[in-house]
Design a protein around this motif. Structure first.
Motif, short mmCIF file in Angstrom:
data_model
loop_
_atom_site.label_atom_id
_atom_site.label_comp_id
_atom_site.label_asym_id
_atom_site.label_seq_id
_atom_site.Cartn_x
_atom_site.Cartn_y
_atom_site.Cartn_z
N VAL A 1 -4.12 14.40 1.14
CA VAL A 1 -3.53 15.66 1.00
C VAL A 1 -2.00 15.78 1.34
CG1 VAL A 1 -5.81 16.69 1.18
CG2 VAL A 1 -4.15 16.12 3.34
N PRO A 2 -1.29 16.64 0.52
CA PRO A 2 0.10 16.60 0.89
C PRO A 2 0.54 17.29 2.26
CG PRO A 2 -0.40 17.92 -0.95
CD PRO A 2 -1.68 17.83 -0.62
N ALA A 3 1.25 16.50 2.97
CA ALA A 3 1.52 16.92 4.26
C ALA A 3 2.40 18.13 4.36
CB ALA A 3 2.45 15.73 5.16
N GLY B 1 14.47 12.51 3.61
CA GLY B 1 13.36 12.67 2.81
C GLY B 1 12.10 13.32 3.38
N SER B 2 11.00 12.80 2.85
CA SER B 2 9.84 13.28 3.60
C SER B 2 9.60 12.68 5.05
CB SER B 2 8.57 12.64 3.09
OG SER B 2 8.44 12.86 1.37
N PHE B 3 9.56 13.33 5.95
CA PHE B 3 9.41 12.91 7.47
C PHE B 3 8.23 12.45 7.79
CE2 PHE B 3 9.54 12.90 12.02
CZ PHE B 3 10.93 12.63 12.16
N GLY C 1 0.77 -1.26 0.07
CA GLY C 1 -0.07 -0.12 -0.01
C GLY C 1 1.08 1.30 -0.01
N TYR C 2 0.41 2.23 0.00
CA TYR C 2 1.14 3.49 0.09
C TYR C 2 2.30 3.79 1.16
CZ TYR C 2 2.09 8.50 1.37
OH TYR C 2 2.79 9.75 1.51
N ARG C 3 3.41 3.48 0.91
CA ARG C 3 4.67 3.49 1.88
C ARG C 3 4.31 2.20 3.07
NH1 ARG C 3 5.91 6.84 -1.42
NH2 ARG C 3 7.06 8.52 -0.85
N ILE D 1 14.87 17.78 -10.67
CA ILE D 1 13.86 18.09 -9.75
C ILE D 1 13.72 17.85 -8.11
CG2 ILE D 1 11.22 17.97 -9.08
CD1 ILE D 1 10.50 17.23 -11.93
N ARG D 2 14.31 16.78 -8.09
CA ARG D 2 14.68 16.35 -6.65
C ARG D 2 15.83 17.11 -5.94
NH1 ARG D 2 12.45 11.51 -4.55
NH2 ARG D 2 13.78 11.36 -3.23
N GLU D 3 16.97 17.50 -6.87
CA GLU D 3 17.96 18.11 -6.40
C GLU D 3 17.62 19.67 -6.08
OE1 GLU D 3 21.11 17.63 -9.25
OE2 GLU D 3 22.06 16.09 -7.97
#
Ligand code: EPU
Length: 336
Positions: A270-272, A235-237, A162-164, A220-222
């Motif tokens: 929704v984006p954290a 990365g995303s916390f 599933g998602y992560r 984009i990532r950089e």
């Protein structure tokens, strides 16, 4: 196989926390791992399996044995005119594998370029970015059961992705060590460029091909994510919260500009990063822990931060998002 005592984990966590493990062991084959698992050292200590340490936050020294895979092989398992299946060792650096696929003209993982970490952890975490998740290309995961040292194969459906999320983070947490992953890559890939302005960016840089997609994603990532060699980070916390349609509808009425992704008839994601940004956290710092100034979802070690300082900042952020939006953010990072 070398067993290190009182080993520094500084080089094994991208947050750059200087924690110490009682023991640190690296194994380079399945047989070596099986032998190790039957040893007294393993039977009588707590275990922690780590990959590149890009999703870990050490709050204390680790009292036990840290295990790291040094299985670095990449072998072709099968191949036909359309696709190729590769068995990749758990210790292969994720982005080296992506680069290898792109060089060979095999599609499927190019959108996952530059994600830190190693193959084993990618299959635990179901890493994802720019409209692709690693579960889309995993055929099977090979693992060894810690308790019995027996080998088990997990076909993709058994991994409960599933998602992560995966079975390895839930029901089977701490029970298996992944030794290799079998991926299926396409020789005539259909590119996935629907995420935000990805296609536009790719076209700006040239032709729509594997190399250009990889280069564009890297750029984009950089531009958004801090280099962990400069400022430690994972990365995303937090994970992007999935909320009920009812809660989403009332948020949308209040905040019409809220970005969102459809999950199902009853849920929306929704984006954290947006929520945290709207609470005014971007670029803020408490002690040695900070919120990245280009992407609020990323917490950074501004130099010499302890795990506790990072967690303190994370808790302040969670409290303010909860207060303003009624949403509880869950860390994507594992606290150890
Ligand atoms: N946004 C803001 N302010 C911010 C950050 C984001 O307003 O400070 C807004 C953006 O403008 C955009 C939306 O939030 O409308 C989403 O932002 P972005 O495209 O940067 O992606 P994300 O949802 O924040 C997720 C993954 C990343 C992945 C990107 C690209 C999670 C938890 N994170 O981030 O994964 O690289 O999408 O696909 O799902 C990681 O897991 O470590 C990671 C970096």
């Amino acid at each position: 196989m070398e067993i290190l005592r009182s080993a520094s984990l500084l080089a094994y966590n991208t947050f750059g926390i200087d924690a110490i493990a009682d023991y640190f062991v690296e194994y380079s084959s399945v047989e070596e791992l099986q032998e190790l698992l039957q040893s007294e050292l393993i039977k009588s200590n707590r275990l922690l399996a780590i990959g590149g340490g890009s999703n870990l936050l050490f709050l204390n020294d680790f009292k036990g044995v840290v295990l790291h895979s040094a299985i670095h092989s990449i072998n072709i398992v099968s191949e036909n005119t359309d696709s190729v299946c590769l068995e990749v060792g758990a210790g292969v650096v994720w982005d080296d594998f992506v680069a290898y696929c792109v060089e060979n003209g095999w599609g499927g993982v190019e959108n996952l370029s530059l994600i830190p970490g190693e193959i084993g952890a990618s299959a635990v975490q179901n890493i994802g970015a720019y409209g692709v998740e690693v579960q889309d290309v995993i055929v099977e995961v090979n693992a060894v059961e810690i308790e019995s040292s027996t080998i088990r194969k997990f076909p993709n459906v058994d991994c409960k992705y599933g998602y992560r999320e995966s079975i390895f983070k839930n029901e089977l947490k701490g029970k298996y060590l992944i030794t290799s992953v079998i991926f299926k890559l396409e020789k005539h890939p259909v590119f996935k460029l629907n995420y935000q302005h990805l296609e536009e960016e790719v076209l700006k840089n040239g032709l729509v091909d594997l190399k250009n997609i990889r280069q564009t994603i890297i750029a984009i990532r950089e531009s958004k994510l801090p280099n962990p060699k400069v400022f430690g980070n994972a990365g995303s916390f937090f994970m992007n919260p999935v909320i009920s349609r009812k809660q989403f509808d009332s948020l949308l009425a209040q905040y019409p500009q809220i970005p969102h992704y459809f999950v199902s008839e009853t849920e929306e994601k929704v984006p954290a990063g947006w929520l945290i940004d709207q609470c005014g956290w971007k670029g803020k710092q408490i002690g040695n822990a900070g919120v990245h100034d280009k992407q609020a979802l990323v917490l950074v070690n501004k130099g010499g931060a302890t795990g506790a300082e990072i967690v303190f900042l994370a808790e302040q952020i969670q409290a303010s998002v909860k207060e303003k939006y009624g949403i509880e953010l869950q860390p994507e990072v594992n606290y150890i």
